[in-house]
Write an enzyme that holds these catalytic residues in place. Structure first.
Site, PDB file in Angstrom:
ATOM      1  N   HIS A   1      -2.951  -5.695  -4.158  1.00 11.46           N
ATOM      2  CA  HIS A   1      -1.730  -5.034  -3.672  1.00 11.46           C
ATOM      3  C   HIS A   1      -0.489  -5.864  -3.975  1.00 11.46           C
ATOM      4  O   HIS A   1       0.541  -5.753  -3.297  1.00 11.46           O
ATOM      5  CB  HIS A   1      -1.854  -4.737  -2.170  1.00 11.46           C
ATOM      6  CG  HIS A   1      -2.889  -3.715  -1.878  1.00 11.46           C
ATOM      7  ND1 HIS A   1      -3.442  -3.537  -0.626  1.00 11.46           N
ATOM      8  CD2 HIS A   1      -3.508  -2.811  -2.678  1.00 11.46           C
ATOM      9  CE1 HIS A   1      -4.353  -2.559  -0.676  1.00 11.46           C
ATOM     10  NE2 HIS A   1      -4.407  -2.098  -1.897  1.00 11.46           N
TER      11      HIS A   1
ATOM     12  N   CYS B   1      11.732  -3.788 -16.527  1.00  6.73           N
ATOM     13  CA  CYS B   1      12.110  -4.299 -17.846  1.00  6.73           C
ATOM     14  C   CYS B   1      11.219  -5.479 -18.234  1.00  6.73           C
ATOM     15  O   CYS B   1      11.298  -5.990 -19.345  1.00  6.73           O
ATOM     16  CB  CYS B   1      13.583  -4.729 -17.841  1.00  6.73           C
ATOM     17  SG  CYS B   1      13.891  -6.303 -17.014  1.00  6.73           S
TER      18      CYS B   1
ATOM     19  N   ASP C   1      -0.170 -12.210   0.965  1.00  4.30           N
ATOM     20  CA  ASP C   1       0.274 -13.552   1.363  1.00  4.30           C
ATOM     21  C   ASP C   1      -0.297 -14.611   0.413  1.00  4.30           C
ATOM     22  O   ASP C   1      -1.094 -14.299  -0.471  1.00  4.30           O
ATOM     23  CB  ASP C   1      -0.121 -13.834   2.815  1.00  4.30           C
ATOM     24  CG  ASP C   1      -1.628 -13.865   3.048  1.00  4.30           C
ATOM     25  OD1 ASP C   1      -2.114 -13.198   3.977  1.00  4.30           O
ATOM     26  OD2 ASP C   1      -2.336 -14.564   2.289  1.00  4.30           O
TER      27      ASP C   1
ATOM     28  N   ASN D   1      -4.505  -8.630   0.514  1.00  2.14           N
ATOM     29  CA  ASN D   1      -3.408  -9.371   1.133  1.00  2.14           C
ATOM     30  C   ASN D   1      -2.379  -9.817   0.100  1.00  2.14           C
ATOM     31  O   ASN D   1      -2.737 -10.203  -1.007  1.00  2.14           O
ATOM     32  CB  ASN D   1      -3.952 -10.578   1.917  1.00  2.14           C
ATOM     33  CG  ASN D   1      -4.854 -10.126   3.044  1.00  2.14           C
ATOM     34  OD1 ASN D   1      -4.896  -8.957   3.408  1.00  2.14           O
ATOM     35  ND2 ASN D   1      -5.603 -11.073   3.599  1.00  2.14           N
TER      36      ASN D   1
ATOM     37  N   CYS E   1      18.377  -6.931 -16.996  1.00  7.71           N
ATOM     38  CA  CYS E   1      18.834  -5.564 -17.256  1.00  7.71           C
ATOM     39  C   CYS E   1      19.809  -5.031 -16.201  1.00  7.71           C
ATOM     40  O   CYS E   1      20.319  -3.918 -16.356  1.00  7.71           O
ATOM     41  CB  CYS E   1      17.631  -4.620 -17.380  1.00  7.71           C
ATOM     42  SG  CYS E   1      16.887  -4.209 -15.802  1.00  7.71           S
TER      43      CYS E   1
ATOM     44  N   ALA F   1     -13.000 -13.761  11.772  1.00  8.39           N
ATOM     45  CA  ALA F   1     -13.350 -14.466  10.527  1.00  8.39           C
ATOM     46  C   ALA F   1     -13.187 -15.973  10.669  1.00  8.39           C
ATOM     47  O   ALA F   1     -14.046 -16.742  10.230  1.00  8.39           O
ATOM     48  CB  ALA F   1     -12.479 -13.948   9.392  1.00  8.39           C
TER      49      ALA F   1
ATOM     50  N   THR G   1     -11.042  -6.087   7.035  1.00  9.15           N
ATOM     51  CA  THR G   1     -10.341  -4.898   6.552  1.00  9.15           C
ATOM     52  C   THR G   1     -10.861  -3.652   7.276  1.00  9.15           C
ATOM     53  O   THR G   1     -12.057  -3.551   7.566  1.00  9.15           O
ATOM     54  CB  THR G   1     -10.489  -4.721   5.028  1.00  9.15           C
ATOM     55  OG1 THR G   1      -9.771  -3.552   4.623  1.00  9.15           O
ATOM     56  CG2 THR G   1     -11.941  -4.614   4.596  1.00  9.15           C
TER      57      THR G   1
ATOM     58  N   ASN H   1     -15.971  -8.584  11.030  1.00  6.80           N
ATOM     59  CA  ASN H   1     -14.864  -7.886  11.672  1.00  6.80           C
ATOM     60  C   ASN H   1     -15.136  -7.806  13.182  1.00  6.80           C
ATOM     61  O   ASN H   1     -16.262  -7.510  13.573  1.00  6.80           O
ATOM     62  CB  ASN H   1     -14.748  -6.462  11.093  1.00  6.80           C
ATOM     63  CG  ASN H   1     -13.432  -5.788  11.415  1.00  6.80           C
ATOM     64  OD1 ASN H   1     -12.909  -5.926  12.513  1.00  6.80           O
ATOM     65  ND2 ASN H   1     -12.905  -5.045  10.454  1.00  6.80           N
TER      66      ASN H   1
HETATM   67  N1  APR Z   1     -11.064 -11.573  11.757  1.00 11.61           N
HETATM   68  C1  APR Z   1     -11.629 -10.546  11.054  1.00 11.61           C
HETATM   69  N2  APR Z   1     -11.158  -9.271  11.082  1.00 11.61           N
HETATM   70  C2  APR Z   1     -10.102  -9.026  11.883  1.00 11.61           C
HETATM   71  C3  APR Z   1      -9.473 -10.033  12.667  1.00 11.61           C
HETATM   72  C4  APR Z   1     -10.003 -11.356  12.572  1.00 11.61           C
HETATM   73  N3  APR Z   1      -9.473 -12.373  13.256  1.00 11.61           N
HETATM   74  N4  APR Z   1      -8.440  -9.469  13.370  1.00 11.61           N
HETATM   75  C5  APR Z   1      -8.429  -8.141  13.021  1.00 11.61           C
HETATM   76  N5  APR Z   1      -9.427  -7.881  12.142  1.00 11.61           N
HETATM   77  C6  APR Z   1      -9.769  -6.604  11.510  1.00 11.61           C
HETATM   78  C7  APR Z   1      -9.424  -5.369  12.314  1.00 11.61           C
HETATM   79  O1  APR Z   1     -10.457  -5.000  13.211  1.00 11.61           O
HETATM   80  C8  APR Z   1      -9.225  -4.316  11.221  1.00 11.61           C
HETATM   81  O2  APR Z   1     -10.439  -3.666  10.925  1.00 11.61           O
HETATM   82  O3  APR Z   1      -9.003  -6.519  10.341  1.00 11.61           O
HETATM   83  C9  APR Z   1      -8.784  -5.146  10.014  1.00 11.61           C
HETATM   84  C10 APR Z   1      -7.318  -4.999   9.617  1.00 11.61           C
HETATM   85  O4  APR Z   1      -7.139  -3.678   9.178  1.00 11.61           O
HETATM   86  P1  APR Z   1      -5.701  -3.186   8.664  1.00 11.61           P
HETATM   87  O5  APR Z   1      -4.675  -3.634   9.615  1.00 11.61           O
HETATM   88  O6  APR Z   1      -5.837  -1.725   8.403  1.00 11.61           O
HETATM   89  O7  APR Z   1      -5.486  -3.992   7.315  1.00 11.61           O
HETATM   90  P2  APR Z   1      -6.135  -3.769   5.858  1.00 11.61           P
HETATM   91  O8  APR Z   1      -7.475  -3.122   5.936  1.00 11.61           O
HETATM   92  O9  APR Z   1      -6.041  -5.040   5.148  1.00 11.61           O
HETATM   93  O10 APR Z   1      -5.071  -2.732   5.228  1.00 11.61           O
HETATM   94  C11 APR Z   1      -5.216  -2.352   3.883  1.00 11.61           C
HETATM   95  O11 APR Z   1      -3.132  -1.175   3.989  1.00 11.61           O
HETATM   96  O12 APR Z   1      -1.033  -1.168   4.853  1.00 11.61           O
HETATM   97  C12 APR Z   1      -1.742  -1.332   3.699  1.00 11.61           C
HETATM   98  O13 APR Z   1      -1.219  -2.559   1.746  1.00 11.61           O
HETATM   99  C13 APR Z   1      -1.564  -2.704   3.103  1.00 11.61           C
HETATM  100  O14 APR Z   1      -3.229  -4.179   2.122  1.00 11.61           O
HETATM  101  C14 APR Z   1      -2.960  -3.333   3.214  1.00 11.61           C
HETATM  102  C15 APR Z   1      -3.865  -2.134   3.248  1.00 11.61           C
END
Ligand code: APR
Length: 237
Positions: free
Chosen positions: A114, A126, A99, A97, A146, A227, A184, A209
């Site tokens: 990231h 630079c 953020d 993330n 620069c 989460a 994720t 998840n």
């Molecule tokens: N609690 C836990 N998990 C959750 C929740 C929640 N409230 N809501 C959604 N999710 C899960 C979804 O089921 C999904 O598996 O979070 C995951 C989000 O997946 P992505 O949207 O693909 O995000 P992420 O895995 O962080 O992406 C990785 O991709 O786009 C690039 O750089 C960007 O860091 C990012 C990277």
């Protein structure tokens, strides 16, 4: 399941929390790929907005998109998942993330793989970089050192991850005894490869998840749920 997970946490000494967009979803930050919640990449073209080519092609468009995300970030708060991680000063947060919600929750050990939205840096590398006020972000402007453009200090598709952050994350994941995989899809590499690295090094894997993900196959325990709802109870050891 949650009792077994809590016992595993209680018995572990070197814990890494590997997180993605789902960690911040309940704060109101969209994820990237969740169709049901209008993830960013279901509405926006990643090639146009999150690549060096996209920025070169239309820097105003890309910079404005990050400016909107910064303002949105400033308007939301850390959720109970961030807060429960922050309370555990021993846990290292390795996050995808960009953020600042873990930081605002008070977490002290945070590795952002990231990059971050809290900083702009020189496009020409630079070395110049400056912090950005998320609630009142600046517009597109030139590097005072620069003259090249300043860009958000995030990692765009096709770019390498920050070297030191990656090295530190690899070392930590190769030596942890427990990895919490939180929110994720585990589809974006090289970051997602850290889960397999920890597993091969003998760590136990707990996945949190509401949906199945690429991490499911590596899970010793998979907690199906949000989460923010699960983490406070799970971390109450
Ligand atoms: N609690 C836990 N998990 C959750 C929740 C929640 N409230 N809501 C959604 N999710 C899960 C979804 O089921 C999904 O598996 O979070 C995951 C989000 O997946 P992505 O949207 O693909 O995000 P992420 O895995 O962080 O992406 C990785 O991709 O786009 C690039 O750089 C960007 O860091 C990012 C990277």
């Amino acid at each position: 399941m949650i009792d077994a997970a809590r016992d595993l946490i209680g018995a572990s000494e070197r814990i890494v929390a590997f997180s993605g967009a789902g960690l911040s979803a309940e704060s109101g930050v969209p994820t990237f790929r969740d169709a049901e919640t209008q993830g960013f990449w279901t509405n926006y073209d990643a090639a146009k907005l999150a690549t060096p080519e996209g920025f070169a092609n239309d820097p105003e468009l890309v910079y404005k998109w990050y400016t909107d995300r910064r303002r949105n970030m400033a308007a939301v708060q850390p959720n109970p998942a961030h807060l429960s991680l922050a309370r555990r000063r021993d846990i290292v947060n390795v996050t995808q993330n960009i953020d600042d919600l873990l930081h605002r929750a008070g977490a002290v050990r945070i590795i952002q793989l990231h990059g971050t939205l809290m900083t702009d840096r020189c496009l020409a590398e630079c070395g110049y970089e400056e912090p950005v006020e998320m609630a009142d972000p600046p517009g597109l402007r030139a590097c005072p050192q620069c003259g090249a453009l300043l860009r958000p200090a995030v990692v765009w598709f096709g770019e390498p991850l920050p070297f030191n952050a990656w090295r530190e994350a690899e070392d930590l994941c190769a030596s942890c005894d427990l990895m919490l995989v939180i929110g994720t899809a585990a589809e974006v590499y090289p970051a997602a490869g850290l889960i397999g690295l920890a597993k091969r090094a003998g760590a136990k894997i707990i996945v949190i998840n509401p949906n199945p993900s690429q991490a499911s196959a590596l899970a010793d325990i998979e907690l199906v749920g949000k989460a923010g709802a699960l983490m406070p109870d799970l971390m109450a050891v």
